[in-house]
Design a protein around this motif. Structure first.
Motif, PDB file in Angstrom:
ATOM      1  N   LEU B 106       7.540   5.030  -1.990  1.00 55.70           N
ATOM      2  CA  LEU B 106       6.937   6.364  -1.929  1.00 55.70           C
ATOM      3  C   LEU B 106       7.968   7.468  -2.127  1.00 55.70           C
ATOM      4  N   HIS B 156       0.199  -5.563  -1.340  1.00 57.50           N
ATOM      5  CA  HIS B 156       0.323  -4.381  -0.488  1.00 57.50           C
ATOM      6  C   HIS B 156      -0.997  -3.959   0.168  1.00 57.50           C
ATOM      7  N   GLN B 160      -1.712  -2.954   4.016  1.00 57.73           N
ATOM      8  CA  GLN B 160      -2.054  -1.548   4.287  1.00 57.73           C
ATOM      9  C   GLN B 160      -3.393  -1.434   5.019  1.00 57.73           C
ATOM     10  N   ILE B 257      -8.109   1.109  -4.557  1.00 58.13           N
ATOM     11  CA  ILE B 257      -7.861   1.232  -5.988  1.00 58.13           C
ATOM     12  C   ILE B 257      -6.395   0.922  -6.294  1.00 58.13           C
ATOM     13  N   VAL B 258      -6.158  -0.038  -7.173  1.00 57.86           N
ATOM     14  CA  VAL B 258      -4.794  -0.221  -7.686  1.00 57.86           C
ATOM     15  C   VAL B 258      -4.746  -0.102  -9.208  1.00 57.86           C
ATOM     16  N   GLY B 259      -5.912  -0.077  -9.845  1.00 60.01           N
ATOM     17  CA  GLY B 259      -5.945   0.101 -11.299  1.00 60.01           C
ATOM     18  C   GLY B 259      -6.122   1.578 -11.650  1.00 60.01           C
ATOM     19  N   ALA B 260      -5.487   1.993 -12.719  1.00 63.22           N
ATOM     20  CA  ALA B 260      -5.519   3.408 -13.122  1.00 63.22           C
ATOM     21  C   ALA B 260      -6.876   3.750 -13.740  1.00 63.22           C
ATOM     22  N   VAL B 261      -7.900   3.771 -12.898  1.00 67.03           N
ATOM     23  CA  VAL B 261      -9.269   4.010 -13.368  1.00 67.03           C
ATOM     24  C   VAL B 261      -9.481   5.493 -13.684  1.00 67.03           C
ATOM     25  N   MET B 264     -13.539   9.375 -10.816  1.00 65.43           N
ATOM     26  CA  MET B 264     -14.765   8.831 -10.221  1.00 65.43           C
ATOM     27  C   MET B 264     -15.574   9.946  -9.590  1.00 65.43           C
ATOM     28  N   SER B 277     -14.159   4.271   3.346  1.00 65.84           N
ATOM     29  CA  SER B 277     -13.027   5.039   2.853  1.00 65.84           C
ATOM     30  C   SER B 277     -12.639   4.587   1.457  1.00 65.84           C
ATOM     31  N   ILE B 278     -11.881   5.431   0.811  1.00 62.73           N
ATOM     32  CA  ILE B 278     -11.311   5.105  -0.493  1.00 62.73           C
ATOM     33  C   ILE B 278      -9.805   5.204  -0.342  1.00 62.73           C
ATOM     34  N   THR B 279      -9.127   4.115  -0.652  1.00 62.13           N
ATOM     35  CA  THR B 279      -7.680   4.103  -0.490  1.00 62.13           C
ATOM     36  C   THR B 279      -7.032   3.615  -1.784  1.00 62.13           C
ATOM     37  N   GLY B 280      -5.724   3.698  -1.827  1.00 59.94           N
ATOM     38  CA  GLY B 280      -4.983   3.233  -2.983  1.00 59.94           C
ATOM     39  C   GLY B 280      -3.569   2.921  -2.560  1.00 59.94           C
ATOM     40  N   SER B 281      -2.811   2.309  -3.450  1.00 52.33           N
ATOM     41  CA  SER B 281      -1.423   2.029  -3.097  1.00 52.33           C
ATOM     42  C   SER B 281      -0.583   1.770  -4.340  1.00 52.33           C
ATOM     43  N   PRO B 282       0.698   2.105  -4.243  1.00 52.23           N
ATOM     44  CA  PRO B 282       1.652   1.919  -5.335  1.00 52.23           C
ATOM     45  C   PRO B 282       2.603   0.766  -5.039  1.00 52.23           C
TER      46      PRO B 282
END
Lengths: 336, 336
Positions: B106, B156, B160, B257-261, B264, B277-282
């Motif tokens: 991060l 990850h 998470q 989300i981990v794909g570059a969609v 939305m 919830s909507i989450t994501g991670s790098p």
């Protein structure tokens, strides 16, 4: 028991006196003699049938404070004449995985106080005893009603998102919910920024415990607080620029929604690259309401209220509709 | 040191041999002799400059396995000739709040292996030593490259979101990322549902550990799995119907989300009422990569790969572009 209530006959009508009969109280239920009942924005949404959930005649009111006047045979934790509060929910199944986990507010068959039944704009209201939380002596009971909906709605996100005293939290929308959120977060030890479209609210926002105040009428004024917040609590139901608001979050920050905002457009970049999230929450469980009340008593947290006699319910709704509530309207029973 | 790489001169060109000079290795850096390098979909996105981050000549490659051939004077935890892996990140500041907290992924000034510098489609690649993770003996090193980007990307979210063996998790998109996600989740003890538009992938998805397979070409086929998942991991970059996918989550579930969609549309109802919830991670931190590798070794988790000699990089990219990778393509060095 005959109940004297105020009901609306249609989405466009005002409230007028309305009587209905309650059957004998159920085993796990209580009847409450209403002393005070707050008006929440969702009473207005329900009145107008915004969510297509309303049945008419409609008796709103789900921020109730009153005394137990009748109880079912299996109710052991409440006594006749005990003062309790009642909020959005008035029933849950007790046996689903959520009820069994103490998350009764997530029960798929939860009953809402003003959906398909009659609420607290009345002299009496009925509820499953579980949802009636005793009020301790150190709470000013005439002001406590709004805690049971507006209060718990903004208290829950603090727990859910594990907010710490070292966090910087923004509150968007300084109204019935927002002014309570600021008090909770200030008492929680957080750095608090109030975000409002109304510059005139700054003095009051600071009096509730906001450390900073940002007028967010245009995107430019928000640029200065980019990458700042651990949580941004959305306590408005206005249309959001979600991407802009998320840009105000630090990495790992969350945009938490409690207002019924219109559909948002969300990109994936900030979610993925900065590990941000979008969360939401529905009121709280009975255990959480109890925890909130103890915190309010210990920290001297209370809603700012304007009182109207219940017979002036239509005048009170006019103030609410015009955005004039500072910050929560409470109707007082006249023949308690 | 002279590096022999494969570079694209523009967004539309293929890769061709390209040489460049590396200055002396920095104090905290190592140079790696590339043995194998996976091809990730983001190599293709970078080649095409989809994210407007690309500089040409472009040398992709960020799923590297190789041996340390040079190291800076302050590098003590890696030895010359030691076999390591390198992924998306090749540098971080070490002093920001994220680096100090062990969340180097991060770091606002994190350096990406193929952004503004040259990656692993080459005989040598350079990195901050921190990002080079030693490979233990029980990992098949020729297959390990894809773990360093595709693998950590889907590992990850499990950490998470505190996924437990009692959870039911769906994986949307059974490709390079998805087939690894299924293996991780299966080894984690979860109930796993694979969601794919390609019915033909069912047998393989089940072989990786999916308990269920749902062809999700039309909304109807998804109706049957409403309110089912604790997490739905989006491992595709196709346009999403976020509301529909969220309806497949249980209360308190998360759409991760981990794909570059693409952007939305998200409503507030499910977020609020059902506490979704909507989450994501790098990707992940170096510590997490290490943890993942140990887990892979213990649980015998490995990507399914197709190997090409590095000189056939253009042929390999053609397979990727046509969606023909089953499931991750790895380029092998020819003069190691």
């Amino acid at each position: 028991m005959l109940v004297s209530a105020f009901a609306a006959e249609s989405a466009k009508s005002g409230f007028s006196p309305y009587e209905y009969e309650l059957e004998e109280v159920g085993k796990d239920q209580v009847d409450i003699a209403v002393e005070h009942c707050g008006i929440c924005h969702s009473d207005l949404s329900m009145l107008k049938n915004d969510w297509e959930l309303t049945t008419y005649p409609f008796v709103g009111g789900h921020e109730v404070v009153g005394r137990v006047v009748a109880k079912g045979e299996s109710v052991s934790h409440l006594q006749i004449d005990q003062r309790v509060g009642l909020g959005w929910y008035s029933g849950a199944c007790l046996t689903c995985e959520y009820c069994l986990s103490g998350k009764h507010n997530l029960c798929p068959s939860a009953e809402a106080t003003i959906v398909g039944r009659h609420g607290g704009f009345a002299n009496y209201v009925r509820s499953q005893a579980l949802w009636c939380t005793p009020l301790s002596e150190n709470l000013a009971f005439a002001e406590a009603g709004p805690l049971f909906c507006g209060g718990i709605t903004v208290f829950h996100p603090i727990l859910q998102n594990k907010i710490k005293a070292t966090d910087h939290v923004a509150v968007l929308g300084i109204g019935g919910l927002g002014h309570l959120a600021i008090q909770f977060l200030n008492a929680w030890g957080c750095e608090v920024t109030a975000l409002s479209t109304t510059a005139e609210k700054e003095v009051e926002a600071r009096s509730y415990g906001a450390d900073h105040f940002v007028v967010c009428r245009d995107p430019e004024s928000l640029k200065a607080v980019e990458n700042t917040f651990d949580m941004l609590l959305v306590a408005t139901n206005a249309k959001l620029d979600a991407e802009l608001l998320m840009s105000l979050l630090k990495r790992e920050g969350t945009l938490h929604i409690v207002g019924a905002v219109p559909e948002m457009e969300v990109g994936s970049f900030q979610l993925i690259e900065h590990q941000k999230s979008i969360t939401g929450s529905p009121l709280g469980s009975p255990a959480l309401v109890n925890e909130m009340l103890k915190f309010c008593g210990r920290k001297d947290i209370a809603p700012a209220t304007q009182h109207f006699p219940m017979s002036e319910i239509n005048e009170a709704f006019e103030v609410l509709k015009k955005g004039g509530a500072r910050y929560r309207i409470v109707l007082d029973a006249e023949n308690g």
